[in-house]
Design an enzyme around this catalytic site. Structure first.
Site, PDB file in Angstrom:
ATOM      1  N   HIS A   1      27.641  64.809  -0.332  1.00  0.00           N
ATOM      2  CA  HIS A   1      26.384  65.082  -1.037  1.00  0.00           C
ATOM      3  C   HIS A   1      26.649  65.322  -2.504  1.00  0.00           C
ATOM      4  CE1 HIS A   1      27.944  68.892   0.581  1.00  0.00           C
ATOM      5  NE2 HIS A   1      27.462  69.483  -0.493  1.00  0.00           N
TER       6      HIS A   1
ATOM      7  N   ASP B   1      17.558  71.627  -2.394  1.00  0.00           N
ATOM      8  CA  ASP B   1      18.510  72.574  -1.825  1.00  0.00           C
ATOM      9  C   ASP B   1      17.747  73.816  -1.373  1.00  0.00           C
ATOM     10  OD1 ASP B   1      21.863  72.979  -2.225  1.00  0.00           O
ATOM     11  OD2 ASP B   1      20.648  74.737  -1.722  1.00  0.00           O
ATOM     12  N   ILE B   2      18.111  74.330  -0.196  1.00  0.00           N
ATOM     13  CA  ILE B   2      17.413  75.481   0.384  1.00  0.00           C
ATOM     14  C   ILE B   2      17.708  76.764  -0.407  1.00  0.00           C
ATOM     15  CG2 ILE B   2      19.166  76.298   2.035  1.00  0.00           C
ATOM     16  CD1 ILE B   2      16.938  76.253   4.188  1.00  0.00           C
TER      17      ILE B   2
ATOM     18  N   ASN C   1      31.123  69.013  -4.717  1.00  0.00           N
ATOM     19  CA  ASN C   1      32.120  69.987  -4.279  1.00  0.00           C
ATOM     20  C   ASN C   1      32.940  69.319  -3.179  1.00  0.00           C
ATOM     21  OD1 ASN C   1      31.129  72.006  -5.980  1.00  0.00           O
ATOM     22  ND2 ASN C   1      29.643  72.696  -4.459  1.00  0.00           N
TER      23      ASN C   1
ATOM     24  N   GLY D   1      34.198  75.171  -2.726  1.00  0.00           N
ATOM     25  CA  GLY D   1      32.847  75.595  -2.376  1.00  0.00           C
ATOM     26  C   GLY D   1      32.104  74.650  -1.454  1.00  0.00           C
ATOM     27  N   GLN D   2      32.771  73.594  -0.942  1.00  0.00           N
ATOM     28  CA  GLN D   2      32.065  72.700  -0.015  1.00  0.00           C
ATOM     29  C   GLN D   2      31.867  73.406   1.319  1.00  0.00           C
ATOM     30  OE1 GLN D   2      33.905  68.863   0.775  1.00  0.00           O
ATOM     31  NE2 GLN D   2      32.047  68.095   1.797  1.00  0.00           N
TER      32      GLN D   2
HETATM   33  P1  5GP Z   1      28.166  72.543  -0.624  1.00  0.00           P
HETATM   34  O1  5GP Z   1      28.367  74.043  -0.664  1.00  0.00           O
HETATM   35  O2  5GP Z   1      28.733  71.952   0.640  1.00  0.00           O
HETATM   36  O3  5GP Z   1      28.609  71.831  -1.869  1.00  0.00           O
HETATM   37  O4  5GP Z   1      26.587  72.315  -0.606  1.00  0.00           O
HETATM   38  C1  5GP Z   1      25.817  72.481   0.539  1.00  0.00           C
HETATM   39  C2  5GP Z   1      24.441  72.844   0.058  1.00  0.00           C
HETATM   40  O5  5GP Z   1      23.563  72.697   1.140  1.00  0.00           O
HETATM   41  C3  5GP Z   1      24.316  74.289  -0.432  1.00  0.00           C
HETATM   42  O6  5GP Z   1      23.908  74.290  -1.809  1.00  0.00           O
HETATM   43  C4  5GP Z   1      23.259  74.893   0.487  1.00  0.00           C
HETATM   44  O7  5GP Z   1      22.375  75.757  -0.169  1.00  0.00           O
HETATM   45  C5  5GP Z   1      22.551  73.665   1.034  1.00  0.00           C
HETATM   46  N1  5GP Z   1      22.002  73.837   2.362  1.00  0.00           N
HETATM   47  C6  5GP Z   1      22.618  74.455   3.424  1.00  0.00           C
HETATM   48  N2  5GP Z   1      21.826  74.401   4.507  1.00  0.00           N
HETATM   49  C7  5GP Z   1      20.685  73.739   4.119  1.00  0.00           C
HETATM   50  C8  5GP Z   1      19.494  73.375   4.815  1.00  0.00           C
HETATM   51  O8  5GP Z   1      19.297  73.622   6.008  1.00  0.00           O
HETATM   52  N3  5GP Z   1      18.542  72.720   4.104  1.00  0.00           N
HETATM   53  C9  5GP Z   1      18.722  72.418   2.775  1.00  0.00           C
HETATM   54  N4  5GP Z   1      17.705  71.779   2.162  1.00  0.00           N
HETATM   55  N5  5GP Z   1      19.831  72.739   2.100  1.00  0.00           N
HETATM   56  C10 5GP Z   1      20.805  73.388   2.761  1.00  0.00           C
END
Ligand code: 5GP
Ligand code: ZN
Length: 119
Positions: free
Chosen positions: A105, A35-36, A92, A98-99
């Protein structure tokens, strides 16, 4: 069509290699990358190569791939050596939870105390 790559999807671009990521494991059906914006010392995302908007849609359309994602979360935990202590796998689902990326994923989180219930 369900499962087809979406032009505007960030994680489809990571699958295709158009957006770089630090990949830790790959299989025929899944990709796992860091995760970034890590929320724990170990924070890896495990995604299906095919596009589905969330975990439930994935499990409905392609249950064997949903199983691949869950199994891979365990394989990454073993590779990262966090399986002994314990880890958390989170999907999520929906903006209110929080998605932010609408390509299914699993978050694998480990390496610090993980409180329950989560925030
Ligand atoms: P969500 O919030 O949808 O459950 O998770 C999305 C995740 O993707 C977040 O934890 C966010 O930090 C990660 N993320 C968003 N953009 C990028 C990216 O460009 N590269 C990587 N490796 N992770 C990302
Ligand atoms: Zn996608």
């Amino acid at each position: 069509m369900a499962g087809e790559p979406q032009a505007d999807c960030l994680f489809c671009k990571i699958v295709s290699g158009d957006v770089p990521a630090t990949i830790v494991r790959e299989t025929e059906t899944t990709v796992a990358f860091r995760d970034i914006n890590p929320q724990a010392p170990c924070h890896v995302l495990v995604i299906p190569r095919a596009h589905y908007p969330d975990g439930a849609a994935l499990a409905t359309a392609a249950p064997e791939v949903a199983a691949d994602v869950l199994r891979e979360a365990g394989e990454v935990a073993a590779q990262e050596k966090v399986d002994g202590h314990g880890y958390r796998v989170v999907f999520n689902t929906g903006a209110g939870a929080g998605q932010t990326v609408f390509h299914a994923h699993a978050h694998l989180l480990a390496g610090r105390g993980l409180t329950w219930p989560p925030g």
